[in-house]
Design an enzyme around this catalytic site. Structure first.
Site, short mmCIF file in Angstrom:
data_model
loop_
_atom_site.label_atom_id
_atom_site.label_comp_id
_atom_site.label_asym_id
_atom_site.label_seq_id
_atom_site.Cartn_x
_atom_site.Cartn_y
_atom_site.Cartn_z
CG HIS A 165 -10.85 -3.74 -14.95
ND1 HIS A 165 -12.17 -3.38 -14.89
CD2 HIS A 165 -10.18 -2.70 -15.48
CE1 HIS A 165 -12.31 -2.16 -15.39
NE2 HIS A 165 -11.11 -1.73 -15.75
CG ASP B 10 -3.49 1.13 -16.23
OD1 ASP B 10 -4.49 0.92 -15.50
OD2 ASP B 10 -3.32 2.16 -16.90
C1 SDX Z 1 -8.00 1.18 -14.32
O1 SDX Z 1 -12.80 1.08 -13.56
C2 SDX Z 1 -12.20 1.28 -14.67
O2 SDX Z 1 -12.78 1.23 -15.70
C3 SDX Z 1 -10.74 1.65 -14.54
C4 SDX Z 1 -9.95 1.69 -15.83
C5 SDX Z 1 -10.40 2.78 -16.73
O3 SDX Z 1 -10.21 2.67 -17.95
O4 SDX Z 1 -10.86 3.83 -16.19
O5 SDX Z 1 -10.06 0.45 -16.51
C6 SDX Z 1 -8.47 1.93 -15.52
O6 SDX Z 1 -8.07 1.71 -13.24
C7 SDX Z 1 -7.52 -0.24 -14.49
C8 SDX Z 1 -7.10 -0.91 -13.14
C9 SDX Z 1 -5.69 -0.42 -12.79
N1 SDX Z 1 -5.30 -0.88 -11.45
C10 SDX Z 1 -4.39 -1.86 -11.29
O7 SDX Z 1 -3.88 -2.49 -12.23
C11 SDX Z 1 -4.01 -2.12 -9.83
C12 SDX Z 1 -3.89 -3.63 -9.59
N2 SDX Z 1 -5.26 -4.16 -9.61
C13 SDX Z 1 -5.93 -4.33 -8.35
O8 SDX Z 1 -5.57 -3.48 -7.31
C14 SDX Z 1 -7.41 -4.68 -8.47
O9 SDX Z 1 -7.50 -5.69 -9.39
C15 SDX Z 1 -8.38 -3.59 -8.83
C16 SDX Z 1 -8.31 -2.46 -7.88
C17 SDX Z 1 -8.14 -3.11 -10.22
C18 SDX Z 1 -9.78 -4.20 -8.79
O10 SDX Z 1 -9.99 -4.58 -7.51
P1 SDX Z 1 -11.41 -5.26 -7.09
O11 SDX Z 1 -12.27 -5.53 -8.24
O12 SDX Z 1 -11.94 -4.43 -5.99
O13 SDX Z 1 -10.94 -6.67 -6.63
P2 SDX Z 1 -10.57 -6.99 -5.17
O14 SDX Z 1 -9.60 -5.95 -4.68
O15 SDX Z 1 -11.83 -7.21 -4.40
O16 SDX Z 1 -9.78 -8.38 -5.34
C19 SDX Z 1 -10.50 -9.61 -5.54
C20 SDX Z 1 -9.48 -10.71 -5.25
C21 SDX Z 1 -8.76 -10.51 -3.91
O17 SDX Z 1 -8.33 -11.75 -3.45
P3 SDX Z 1 -9.33 -12.59 -2.42
O18 SDX Z 1 -9.68 -11.63 -1.31
O19 SDX Z 1 -10.50 -13.02 -3.27
O20 SDX Z 1 -8.44 -13.76 -1.95
O21 SDX Z 1 -8.46 -10.64 -6.26
C22 SDX Z 1 -7.21 -10.34 -5.63
C23 SDX Z 1 -7.53 -9.72 -4.29
O22 SDX Z 1 -6.47 -9.89 -3.38
N3 SDX Z 1 -6.54 -9.38 -6.51
C24 SDX Z 1 -5.23 -9.44 -6.80
C25 SDX Z 1 -5.02 -8.37 -7.71
N4 SDX Z 1 -6.18 -7.74 -7.93
C26 SDX Z 1 -7.12 -8.36 -7.19
N5 SDX Z 1 -4.25 -10.25 -6.38
C27 SDX Z 1 -3.01 -9.99 -6.88
N6 SDX Z 1 -2.71 -9.01 -7.77
C28 SDX Z 1 -3.70 -8.18 -8.19
N7 SDX Z 1 -3.43 -7.19 -9.05
#
Ligand code: SDX
Length: 431
Positions: free
Chosen positions: A308, A365
């Site tokens: 998140h 989710d």
């Molecule tokens: C919602 O904002 C809100 O409030 C949203 C929400 C709401 O109520 O409105 O809470 C609802 O949107 C919840 C989130 C739903 N999305 C998902 O579940 C999709 C899976 N999650 C990811 O795509 C990700 O975690 C995000 C998009 C939610 C957040 O991404 P960030 O904060 O931009 O983090 P990032 O992409 O910069 O990742 C940081 C690190 C990376 O690795 P490194 O580059 O440090 O090596 O964490 C890793 C990413 O690769 N990473 C994951 C991951 N999420 C982040 N690795 C594996 N699986 C994952 N799900």
């Protein structure tokens, strides 16, 4: 404003920028005058460090896993409140009195139907149309059915009316979109049913088979709607504010928010989680294999429902939803292998350094789709359910933005240009 100021030293000059302090002690550097003073702008990809407003609606602390609507912890609202009461709280800032709640609820009943002319709009969609496409366009189309209201500048009474109409009718539009997809006749709202059972009845009853509504199902859906009702400046809510800041009407602004929510990284994640769990199940149920895929940088696979932008601890909503999923499936006697796979994934995520070091935990989710699936709601309706829940929050933020002292300021971020420098046009020899 705080007494202290932020000092910025640029090109040998020192500038003082005021510090804003929120009611929970959050601090922000007010850069409203930065460009005027320094000719510099800031750069913040994804706005992870940028506040776009002062808001009194929702407070969340991502590190501590705290979420409160107008100061009330979501744990208490999920357990004791109703979705209508929570919607009133978010939009108007205070819990309603019993009279106010009764009047508010009556307005939902009064405005649950959509104009009969709108029914024909559904005929223009193929049965395969994604219900989010229908929802976004139908919500925007509602603006065509209130010619007597100045939608660009509604009075308080007119805002109260269209806000309730939107929150009431979104259920009807969603249920009609589902009936359209399965080729069944629309089921109209009923005067004697409250918000959640009315929606369930429109979704699942049919002329030949009335739908038996279980209290456990109503409770589970009420909890999910309350937990989805707001989440401060997430992607879709910021979209509603930005579109509304141009004085676009409420229906158009909410329609834009629905489109933003559709993205699989945002509200579309609940549908993507079930896709992921089904794929793991088809592939033999090996959770470890998929955890390793998510950790492999050479692999684009990510664990949907995990991670998140704000929560760097367990999403407080996910805790409640996980328990709700277990309770509902036990009461309904449903044994869903996807829940077992989800629990296995969570167990591995919570102890694997890859996830714990990146503060990646299950989010809202991760378990919600298990509940929707147990109720019989199809996967492509999951994000529609998120939108129905989030609507009161979107409306509250639109209202807060419009009522900001001095009126809304049209949102217009700056950029850092990295394209070509000036070059002269040379006409090619036309053949
Ligand atoms: C919602 O904002 C809100 O409030 C949203 C929400 C709401 O109520 O409105 O809470 C609802 O949107 C919840 C989130 C739903 N999305 C998902 O579940 C999709 C899976 N999650 C990811 O795509 C990700 O975690 C995000 C998009 C939610 C957040 O991404 P960030 O904060 O931009 O983090 P990032 O992409 O910069 O990742 C940081 C690190 C990376 O690795 P490194 O580059 O440090 O090596 O964490 C890793 C990413 O690769 N990473 C994951 C991951 N999420 C982040 N690795 C594996 N699986 C994952 N799900």
């Amino acid at each position: 404003m705080d007494q202290q100021a932020a000092k910025v030293i640029l090109d040998g000059n020192t500038y003082e920028l005021p510090v804003v302090v929120g009611s929970e002690g959050e601090r922000g550097i007010d850069i409203s005058k930065l460009r005027t003073l320094t000719n510099y702008v800031t750069f913040d990809h994804g706005f992870g460090n940028t506040s776009n407003c002062l808001s009194a609606i929702t407070y969340l602390d991502g590190e501590a896993g705290i979420l409160r609507y107008r100061g009330y912890p979501i744990e208490q609202l999920a357990q004791y409140s109703s979705f209508i009461e929570t919607a009133y709280l978010l939009v108007y800032g205070q819990l309603p009195t019993s009279y106010q709640l009764s009047d508010f609820s009556d307005l939902f009943t009064q405005h649950s139907m959509i104009h009969e002319d709108m029914k024909h709009l559904f005929n223009g969609y193929p049965s395969t149309a994604h219900p989010m496409a229908i929802l976004a366009s139908m919500v925007c189309s509602l603006s065509a059915y209130y010619p007597g209201i100045d939608l660009m500048n509604p009075t308080q009474a007119q805002f109260d009316q269209i806000a309730v109409q939107l929150m009431s009718k979104i259920r009807t539009i969603a249920a009609f979109a589902y009936k359209k997809s399965i080729g069944e006749p629309f089921v109209y709202p009923e005067e004697n049913l409250e918000y959640v059972p009315n929606f369930l009845n429109m979704m699942f009853s049919s002329p030949i088979k009335p739908y038996k509504i279980y209290d456990e199902v109503i409770t589970a859906l009420k909890v999910l709607m309350i937990l989805h009702a707001d989440h401060e400046q997430n992607c879709s809510t910021s979209t509603v504010r930005l579109v509304g800041s141009a004085r676009a009407n409420l229906f158009a602004s909410i329609s834009a928010g629905i489109c933003a929510l559709w993205g699989p990284l945002h509200g579309g994640a609940n549908e993507a989680v079930i896709d992921m769990l089904e794929a793991i199940h088809r592939d033999g149920g090996d959770a470890t294999k998929y955890v390793n895929m998510a950790k492999d940088k050479a692999n684009t696979f990510r664990l949907m429902g995990v991670g998140h932008r704000v929560y760097k601890s367990y999403d407080p909503r996910a805790k409640i939803i996980k328990k709700c999923a277990h309770d509902l499936l036990n009461k309904l006697g449903v044994n869903d292998p996807l829940l077992e796979i989800a629990v296995q994934l969570e167990e591995q995520v919570l102890k694997d350094p890859y996830f714990t070091e990146r503060n990646l935990y299950p989010n809202v989710d991760f378990y919600s789709g298990i509940i929707y699936k147990a109720i019989g709601i199809p996967k492509d309706m999951f994000t529609v359910m998120f939108a129905i829940g989030r609507l009161p929050g979107w409306i509250a933020h639109w209202k807060e933005m419009i009522e900001f002292p001095g009126g809304p300021k049209i949102g217009r971020p700056r950029q850092i240009y990295v394209g070509s420098n000036q070059r002269d046009y040379i006409q090619i020899n036309k053949r």
